[in-house]
Write a protein that holds these residues in place. Structure first.
Motif, PDB file in Angstrom:
ATOM      1  N   GLU A  46      25.538  51.258  92.870  1.00 17.49           N
ATOM      2  CA  GLU A  46      26.806  51.799  92.606  1.00 17.49           C
ATOM      3  C   GLU A  46      27.275  52.637  91.387  1.00 17.49           C
ATOM      4  OE1 GLU A  46      30.515  52.721  94.182  1.00 17.49           O
ATOM      5  OE2 GLU A  46      29.113  51.301  95.256  1.00 17.49           O
ATOM      6  N   GLY A  47      27.828  53.863  91.753  1.00 11.30           N
ATOM      7  CA  GLY A  47      28.096  54.702  90.621  1.00 11.30           C
ATOM      8  C   GLY A  47      26.797  55.760  90.239  1.00 11.30           C
ATOM      9  N   LEU A  48      25.640  55.535  90.777  1.00 12.01           N
ATOM     10  CA  LEU A  48      24.530  56.385  90.686  1.00 12.01           C
ATOM     11  C   LEU A  48      24.770  57.682  91.647  1.00 12.01           C
ATOM     12  CD1 LEU A  48      21.999  57.254  88.985  1.00 12.01           C
ATOM     13  CD2 LEU A  48      20.796  55.714  90.637  1.00 12.01           C
ATOM     14  N   GLY A  49      24.488  58.855  91.029  1.00 10.14           N
ATOM     15  CA  GLY A  49      24.656  60.099  91.954  1.00 10.14           C
ATOM     16  C   GLY A  49      23.017  60.008  92.131  1.00 10.14           C
ATOM     17  N   LEU A  50      22.149  59.958  91.004  1.00  8.50           N
ATOM     18  CA  LEU A  50      20.818  60.183  91.282  1.00  8.50           C
ATOM     19  C   LEU A  50      19.875  59.785  90.130  1.00  8.50           C
ATOM     20  CD1 LEU A  50      19.295  62.825  90.010  1.00  8.50           C
ATOM     21  CD2 LEU A  50      20.541  64.008  91.842  1.00  8.50           C
ATOM     22  N   LYS A  51      18.964  59.277  90.421  1.00  9.02           N
ATOM     23  CA  LYS A  51      17.747  58.900  89.394  1.00  9.02           C
ATOM     24  C   LYS A  51      16.602  59.497  89.847  1.00  9.02           C
ATOM     25  CE  LYS A  51      15.188  55.481  86.853  1.00  9.02           C
ATOM     26  NZ  LYS A  51      15.007  53.979  86.599  1.00  9.02           N
ATOM     27  N   ALA A  52      16.070  60.450  89.128  1.00  9.37           N
ATOM     28  CA  ALA A  52      14.484  61.023  89.429  1.00  9.37           C
ATOM     29  C   ALA A  52      13.695  60.327  88.387  1.00  9.37           C
ATOM     30  CB  ALA A  52      14.890  62.508  88.957  1.00  9.37           C
ATOM     31  N   TYR A  53      12.946  59.621  88.869  1.00  6.60           N
ATOM     32  CA  TYR A  53      11.573  59.018  88.220  1.00  6.60           C
ATOM     33  C   TYR A  53      10.674  59.979  87.906  1.00  6.60           C
ATOM     34  CZ  TYR A  53      13.813  54.571  89.955  1.00  6.60           C
ATOM     35  OH  TYR A  53      14.729  53.674  90.382  1.00  6.60           O
ATOM     36  N   LEU A  54      10.546  60.383  86.525  1.00  8.67           N
ATOM     37  CA  LEU A  54      10.006  61.354  86.338  1.00  8.67           C
ATOM     38  C   LEU A  54       8.764  61.119  85.372  1.00  8.67           C
ATOM     39  CD1 LEU A  54      12.708  64.032  85.222  1.00  8.67           C
ATOM     40  CD2 LEU A  54      11.573  63.653  87.436  1.00  8.67           C
ATOM     41  N   LEU A  55       7.560  61.853  85.355  1.00  8.24           N
ATOM     42  CA  LEU A  55       6.432  61.624  84.632  1.00  8.24           C
ATOM     43  C   LEU A  55       5.942  63.032  84.162  1.00  8.24           C
ATOM     44  CD1 LEU A  55       3.924  59.256  84.763  1.00  8.24           C
ATOM     45  CD2 LEU A  55       2.858  61.393  86.086  1.00  8.24           C
ATOM     46  N   ARG A  56       5.350  62.918  83.136  1.00  8.73           N
ATOM     47  CA  ARG A  56       4.543  64.187  82.388  1.00  8.73           C
ATOM     48  C   ARG A  56       3.122  63.571  82.160  1.00  8.73           C
ATOM     49  NH1 ARG A  56       7.051  68.126  77.938  1.00  8.73           N
ATOM     50  NH2 ARG A  56       7.363  66.308  76.917  1.00  8.73           N
ATOM     51  N   GLU A  57       2.121  64.309  82.424  1.00  7.06           N
ATOM     52  CA  GLU A  57       0.787  63.763  82.321  1.00  7.06           C
ATOM     53  C   GLU A  57       0.200  64.970  81.381  1.00  7.06           C
ATOM     54  OE1 GLU A  57      -2.520  61.759  84.870  1.00  7.06           O
ATOM     55  OE2 GLU A  57      -1.042  62.583  85.559  1.00  7.06           O
ATOM     56  N   ARG A  58      -0.259  64.389  79.967  1.00 13.00           N
ATOM     57  CA  ARG A  58      -0.873  65.218  79.214  1.00 13.00           C
ATOM     58  C   ARG A  58      -2.081  66.408  79.922  1.00 13.00           C
ATOM     59  NH1 ARG A  58      -5.134  63.968  74.687  1.00 13.00           N
ATOM     60  NH2 ARG A  58      -4.735  65.529  73.266  1.00 13.00           N
ATOM     61  N   GLY A  59      -1.888  67.604  79.566  1.00 13.04           N
ATOM     62  CA  GLY A  59      -2.677  68.560  80.116  1.00 13.04           C
ATOM     63  C   GLY A  59      -2.275  69.016  81.636  1.00 13.04           C
ATOM     64  N   VAL A  60      -1.097  68.505  82.186  1.00  8.62           N
ATOM     65  CA  VAL A  60      -0.752  69.002  83.519  1.00  8.62           C
ATOM     66  C   VAL A  60       0.535  69.567  83.461  1.00  8.62           C
ATOM     67  CG1 VAL A  60       0.133  68.247  85.826  1.00  8.62           C
ATOM     68  CG2 VAL A  60      -1.797  67.201  84.824  1.00  8.62           C
ATOM     69  N   HIS A  61       0.652  71.032  83.720  1.00 11.07           N
ATOM     70  CA  HIS A  61       1.875  71.844  83.615  1.00 11.07           C
ATOM     71  C   HIS A  61       2.202  72.084  82.091  1.00 11.07           C
ATOM     72  CE1 HIS A  61       2.237  71.609  88.136  1.00 11.07           C
ATOM     73  NE2 HIS A  61       2.461  70.606  87.963  1.00 11.07           N
ATOM     74  N   GLY A  62       0.959  72.079  81.325  1.00  7.87           N
ATOM     75  CA  GLY A  62       1.372  72.248  79.828  1.00  7.87           C
ATOM     76  C   GLY A  62       1.793  71.297  79.097  1.00  7.87           C
ATOM     77  N   SER A  63       1.797  70.096  79.586  1.00  7.54           N
ATOM     78  CA  SER A  63       2.522  68.797  78.822  1.00  7.54           C
ATOM     79  C   SER A  63       1.503  68.441  77.750  1.00  7.54           C
ATOM     80  CB  SER A  63       2.648  67.818  79.760  1.00  7.54           C
ATOM     81  OG  SER A  63       2.943  66.587  79.047  1.00  7.54           O
ATOM     82  N   PRO A  64       1.918  68.560  76.536  1.00  7.72           N
ATOM     83  CA  PRO A  64       1.293  68.075  75.453  1.00  7.72           C
ATOM     84  C   PRO A  64       1.213  66.351  75.406  1.00  7.72           C
ATOM     85  CG  PRO A  64       3.275  68.503  74.592  1.00  7.72           C
ATOM     86  CD  PRO A  64       3.282  68.824  76.057  1.00  7.72           C
ATOM     87  N   VAL A  65       1.714  65.645  76.286  1.00  7.85           N
ATOM     88  CA  VAL A  65       1.911  64.189  76.133  1.00  7.85           C
ATOM     89  C   VAL A  65       1.825  63.389  77.327  1.00  7.85           C
ATOM     90  CG1 VAL A  65       3.493  64.435  73.951  1.00  7.85           C
ATOM     91  CG2 VAL A  65       4.411  64.391  76.265  1.00  7.85           C
ATOM     92  N   ASN A  66       1.440  62.121  77.463  1.00  8.09           N
ATOM     93  CA  ASN A  66       1.914  61.353  78.516  1.00  8.09           C
ATOM     94  C   ASN A  66       3.206  60.756  78.364  1.00  8.09           C
ATOM     95  OD1 ASN A  66      -0.680  61.969  79.917  1.00  8.09           O
ATOM     96  ND2 ASN A  66      -1.700  60.107  78.630  1.00  8.09           N
ATOM     97  N   GLN A  67       3.974  60.959  79.603  1.00 13.59           N
ATOM     98  CA  GLN A  67       5.535  60.316  79.251  1.00 13.59           C
ATOM     99  C   GLN A  67       6.117  60.112  80.466  1.00 13.59           C
ATOM    100  OE1 GLN A  67       8.546  63.384  78.052  1.00 13.59           O
ATOM    101  NE2 GLN A  67       8.280  62.418  76.165  1.00 13.59           N
ATOM    102  N   TYR A  68       6.957  58.911  80.437  1.00 14.16           N
ATOM    103  CA  TYR A  68       7.549  58.492  81.552  1.00 14.16           C
ATOM    104  C   TYR A  68       9.068  58.851  81.194  1.00 14.16           C
ATOM    105  CZ  TYR A  68       9.933  55.146  84.687  1.00 14.16           C
ATOM    106  OH  TYR A  68      11.061  54.560  85.755  1.00 14.16           O
ATOM    107  N   ALA A  69       9.916  59.490  81.959  1.00 13.17           N
ATOM    108  CA  ALA A  69      11.194  60.068  81.260  1.00 13.17           C
ATOM    109  C   ALA A  69      12.219  60.130  82.470  1.00 13.17           C
ATOM    110  CB  ALA A  69      10.842  61.335  80.639  1.00 13.17           C
ATOM    111  N   PRO A  70      12.709  59.050  82.932  1.00 12.83           N
ATOM    112  CA  PRO A  70      13.630  59.190  83.996  1.00 12.83           C
ATOM    113  C   PRO A  70      14.963  59.897  83.647  1.00 12.83           C
ATOM    114  CG  PRO A  70      12.949  56.947  83.815  1.00 12.83           C
ATOM    115  CD  PRO A  70      12.442  57.784  82.777  1.00 12.83           C
ATOM    116  N   PHE A  71      15.469  60.616  84.630  1.00 10.05           N
ATOM    117  CA  PHE A  71      16.643  61.456  84.498  1.00 10.05           C
ATOM    118  C   PHE A  71      17.856  60.918  85.403  1.00 10.05           C
ATOM    119  CE2 PHE A  71      19.657  64.804  84.706  1.00 10.05           C
ATOM    120  CZ  PHE A  71      19.797  65.430  83.268  1.00 10.05           C
ATOM    121  N   TYR A  72      19.212  60.753  85.241  1.00  4.96           N
ATOM    122  CA  TYR A  72      20.127  60.240  85.809  1.00  4.96           C
ATOM    123  C   TYR A  72      21.158  61.223  85.871  1.00  4.96           C
ATOM    124  CZ  TYR A  72      17.854  55.772  84.556  1.00  4.96           C
ATOM    125  OH  TYR A  72      17.060  54.790  84.268  1.00  4.96           O
ATOM    126  N   LEU A  73      21.809  61.464  86.862  1.00  7.84           N
ATOM    127  CA  LEU A  73      23.260  62.011  87.281  1.00  7.84           C
ATOM    128  C   LEU A  73      24.264  60.851  87.491  1.00  7.84           C
ATOM    129  CD1 LEU A  73      22.610  65.269  88.480  1.00  7.84           C
ATOM    130  CD2 LEU A  73      23.041  64.942  86.354  1.00  7.84           C
TER     131      LEU A  73
END
Length: 194
Positions: free
Chosen positions: A34-61
């Protein structure tokens, strides 16, 4: 609308399939929050799409503050803190939200970019530009949705967009979308938020 994100930066040799499996197991828990517009469960993986890090980084509206507070203080966020340690939670005031030209496509990629609001800038012009940029992003081929928000403590604008595939002109950090919980996405107010 309120935007929120936290980042769990992981060791360079971390097995990112552990994060993928965690999201596959638990991602559905916010599919009707309830009240959540969206949550994108996001991942950056080192070396993929220029990412320097491994990261779990969910974004919410968030559509409501009550929904966000219920998540932060009612147990949802505690599960993440127990698994990865308690990260700093960034929050932005929503400026604009737009559905993309491919709004019904599955979101596979997210792009986040941020820019400072320069000292001496005319604030109405700076946020007006951010609103227009959200509209421009949403009109791009493969765009699922786009949002603009501002952090008035840091005077920073953030643009967040979801895509069916990596956009040709991705400016900012590129994330893989592992899952999208969007229980009230269609109820997020469109356009300028004031």
């Amino acid at each position: 609308m309120h935007a929120m994100q936290y980042e769990a930066t992981l060791p360079a040799d971390y097995d990112m399939d552990i994060v993928r499996a965690r999201v596959a197991r638990l991602g559905h828990l916010l599919d009707d929050w309830e009240g959540l517009g969206l949550k994108a469960y996001l991942l950056r993986e080192r070396g993929v799409h220029g990412s320097p890090v491994n990261q779990y980084a969910p974004f919410y509206l968030w559509r409501t503050m009550e929904g966000m507070n219920s998540f932060l203080w009612g147990g949802g966020f505690q599960r993440l803190s127990d698994d990865f340690g308690r990260p700093a939670v960034r929050q932005w005031t929503g400026l604009a939200y737009e559905e993309g030209v491919d709004a019904d496509a599955p979101a596979r990629v997210a792009v986040r970019s941020s820019v400072p609001v320069p000292q001496g800038a005319v604030l109405s012009e700076a946020v007006g530009d951010a609103v227009r940029e959200a509209g421009r992003l949403a009109a791009g081929d493969g765009a699922v949705c786009a949002a603009a928000a501002v952090d008035t403590a840091r005077w920073e604008l953030v643009h967040f967009s979801l895509w069916a595939d990596v956009p040709a002109e991705a400016v900012g950090e590129v994330f893989e979308v592992l899952h999208l919980s969007a229980p009230q996405r269609r109820s997020l107010p469109r356009g300028r938020q004031w």
